[in-house]
Motif scaffolding. Structure first.
Motif, short mmCIF file in Angstrom:
data_model
loop_
_atom_site.label_atom_id
_atom_site.label_comp_id
_atom_site.label_asym_id
_atom_site.label_seq_id
_atom_site.Cartn_x
_atom_site.Cartn_y
_atom_site.Cartn_z
N UNK A 56 0.76 -1.41 0.21
CA UNK A 56 0.18 0.17 -0.24
C UNK A 56 0.69 1.25 0.37
N UNK A 57 2.19 1.34 0.22
CA UNK A 57 3.33 1.87 0.27
C UNK A 57 2.85 2.89 -1.21
N UNK A 58 2.70 4.49 -1.96
CA UNK A 58 2.06 5.41 -2.28
C UNK A 58 3.68 5.74 -3.21
N UNK A 59 4.15 5.82 -4.07
CA UNK A 59 5.31 6.47 -4.54
C UNK A 59 4.72 7.01 -5.64
N UNK A 60 5.34 8.86 -5.14
CA UNK A 60 4.84 9.92 -6.15
C UNK A 60 6.05 9.88 -7.05
N UNK A 61 5.04 10.88 -8.28
CA UNK A 61 6.40 10.85 -9.69
C UNK A 61 6.96 11.96 -9.37
N UNK A 62 6.95 12.79 -8.13
CA UNK A 62 7.60 14.18 -7.23
C UNK A 62 9.15 13.07 -7.07
N UNK A 63 8.65 12.01 -6.49
CA UNK A 63 9.97 11.44 -5.85
C UNK A 63 11.27 11.27 -6.60
N UNK A 64 12.38 11.53 -6.71
CA UNK A 64 13.56 10.85 -7.43
C UNK A 64 14.58 10.54 -6.40
N UNK A 65 15.26 9.45 -6.98
CA UNK A 65 15.71 8.48 -6.56
C UNK A 65 17.39 8.47 -7.23
N UNK A 66 18.49 8.74 -6.70
CA UNK A 66 19.57 8.68 -7.37
C UNK A 66 21.14 8.39 -6.93
N UNK A 67 22.14 8.28 -7.83
CA UNK A 67 23.58 7.51 -6.96
C UNK A 67 24.37 8.97 -8.07
N UNK A 68 25.35 9.44 -7.09
CA UNK A 68 26.50 10.22 -6.97
C UNK A 68 27.63 10.38 -6.57
N UNK A 69 28.95 10.35 -7.04
CA UNK A 69 29.91 10.37 -5.75
C UNK A 69 29.72 11.11 -5.72
N UNK A 76 39.15 11.55 3.14
CA UNK A 76 39.88 11.79 2.34
C UNK A 76 39.79 10.48 1.73
N UNK A 77 38.50 9.89 1.13
CA UNK A 77 37.80 8.73 0.76
C UNK A 77 36.67 9.43 -0.03
N UNK A 78 37.03 8.66 -1.65
CA UNK A 78 35.64 8.25 -2.38
C UNK A 78 34.77 8.22 -2.74
N UNK A 79 33.38 7.96 -2.54
CA UNK A 79 32.27 6.61 -2.41
C UNK A 79 31.43 7.45 -3.44
N UNK A 80 30.45 6.42 -3.23
CA UNK A 80 29.06 6.56 -3.71
C UNK A 80 28.03 7.18 -2.62
N UNK A 81 26.81 8.04 -2.71
CA UNK A 81 25.80 8.90 -2.32
C UNK A 81 24.54 8.09 -3.43
N UNK A 82 23.61 7.77 -2.25
CA UNK A 82 22.20 7.90 -2.89
C UNK A 82 21.79 9.19 -2.53
N UNK A 83 20.77 9.28 -3.42
CA UNK A 83 20.09 10.68 -2.98
C UNK A 83 18.47 9.99 -3.03
N UNK A 84 17.71 10.41 -2.21
CA UNK A 84 15.92 10.97 -2.69
C UNK A 84 15.54 12.12 -2.60
N UNK A 85 15.15 12.65 -3.62
CA UNK A 85 14.68 14.18 -3.80
C UNK A 85 13.30 13.68 -4.24
N UNK A 86 12.70 15.52 -3.26
CA UNK A 86 10.87 15.36 -4.29
C UNK A 86 11.70 16.44 -5.29
N UNK A 87 10.79 17.11 -5.82
CA UNK A 87 11.04 18.16 -6.87
C UNK A 87 10.84 18.98 -6.53
#
Length: 87
Positions: A56-69, A76-87
């Motif tokens: 029953x969990x509703x996912x809106x079209x305004x929700x964005x999910x991404x991966x960025x460096x 002094x380490x590099x990696x990946x970030x998971x990004x969850x945003x709304x429009x």
């Protein structure tokens, strides 16, 4: 005669030891598949429960999910970030 008697005893002990090893291996081969089945069944139950809970969990079209460096300057380490945003 006595040497032959000791050799026969040694052969008998070796045969008994081999039987014990075969029996123990057979027991292990019977137990492990049962354990694997129970683990797989348990994971299936957990997956079904999570799926039912989130059905029953509703996912809106305004929700964005991404991966960025990402760079952590403190360590002094590099990696990946998971990004969850709304429009």
């Amino acid at each position: 005669e006595q040497h032959r008697h000791h050799r026969a005893e040694d052969d008998l002990l070796a045969a008994c030891h081999d039987r014990v090893e075969v029996r123990d291996d057979a027991r292990k081969n019977m137990v492990y598949p049962g354990l694997y089945f129970l683990v797989a069944w348990g994971l299936n139950v957990v997956d079904a429960a999570v799926d039912a809970h989130l059905s029953s969990f509703e996912v809106s079209d305004n929700l964005l999910f991404g991966v960025k460096p990402a760079i952590d300057m403190g360590s002094r380490t590099a990696g990946l970030s998971l990004v969850l945003r709304t429009k």
